[in-house]
Design an enzyme around this catalytic site. Sequence first.
Site: not given
Ligand SMILES: NC(=O)c1ccc[n+]([C@@H]2O[C@H](COP(=O)([O-])OP(=O)(O)OC[C@H]3O[C@@H](n4cnc5c(N)ncnc54)[C@H](O)[C@@H]3O)[C@@H](O)[C@H]2O)c1
Length: 312
Positions: A122-124, A146, A150
């Site tokens: 993530t950008d964070e 968070y 990451k």
């Molecule tokens: N949403 C954003 O804007 C954003 C931006 C940049 C990066 N990301 C990264 O992208 C990825 C997905 O983000 P998202 O928004 O889809 O998140 P989300 O919360 O919608 O989905 C995360 C999924 O991971 C599963 N999960 C969590 N811990 C787990 C574990 N220990 N074992 C198995 N499954 C597990 C959850 O059940 C969920 O289905 C993450 O790694 C997040 O850090 C998200």
Amino acid sequence: MKLIVTGGLGFIGSNFILQILEKYPKFKIVNIDAQLTGSNKKNLQSLKNNNNYQFIKSDINNTKVLEKYVPHCDVIINFAAESHVDRSISGPKPFIHSNVLGVYSVLESIRKHKKKLIQISTDEVFGSLRKSSAVENDSFNPASPYAASKASAEMLIKSYVATYDLDIIVTRCTNNYGPRQFEEKLIPKIISYALKNKKIPVYGTGKNIRDWIFVNDHCDALQKVLFKGKRGESYNISASNELTNLQIIKKILKKLKKSENLIKFTSDRLGHDYRCSLDSSKIQRKLKWYPKTSVNDGLDSTINWHVEKNSK
Ligand SMILES: NC(=O)c1ccc[n+]([C@@H]2O[C@H](COP(=O)([O-])OP(=O)(O)OC[C@H]3O[C@@H](n4cnc5c(N)ncnc54)[C@H](O)[C@@H]3O)[C@@H](O)[C@H]2O)c1
């Protein structure tokens, strides 16, 4: 190609799986997801009769499950994470479990079986930036548990690449929006509250800036990385749509024909990053990826998806 997608019931992972299987129907995907907050089985309901898709309910820390599936895959794409900053402030422990220990478990498995990993970061990790946009080699400055979890995962990955010469690529993306996002996040929350005429809470002055990308554009970028990304590299992914929280709320209220009186200012989030921003010129230059969706079009399709969901 045989892929393991972890966290594939969540927002970005589910959109990625749908996009891949639509474009490459012969690919095989195993989705390992623990069904925690953010997950929604309905996100992939349309695949229930698809023989090339398999869902395994499991934590990525479950080494028995990794041992069963990792030897048979070509690439693991790790989306699995606890992903909500607010929940990391009220209770950081699950973030260490999924985002740090989970990555450690995956790393040990790919080390043993010599497999390729794409880690979704993530950008964070770069923290708050007043003016410039972060490039890939900038130093980390996480401001929430968070972001720190990451960033820790990335550090661990860096060490595994240096020590064990593993085949890993890291991607970092800005804030995503689009269909299938859980309601705890800003845009789905605004839409759902506005539809119910509920007051929409806004942290502080609402002037914090985020850089928004439509989820399909992020998934397109991940496909480029999957097929053309270079081992050991990291790629920043952004669509350069910087907006304050207030601007995004007002845009959505206007589209829904709702009054700005629904906006309610609340005390600020602890450690709130003022502005997050990524420079994505590397992925544009090296992998020829460019975002395609305007904020206007992306918001329309996101709103339509939520309106339809709320009317069911
Ligand atoms: N949403 C954003 O804007 C954003 C931006 C940049 C990066 N990301 C990264 O992208 C990825 C997905 O983000 P998202 O928004 O889809 O998140 P989300 O919360 O919608 O989905 C995360 C999924 O991971 C599963 N999960 C969590 N811990 C787990 C574990 N220990 N074992 C198995 N499954 C597990 C959850 O059940 C969920 O289905 C993450 O790694 C997040 O850090 C998200």
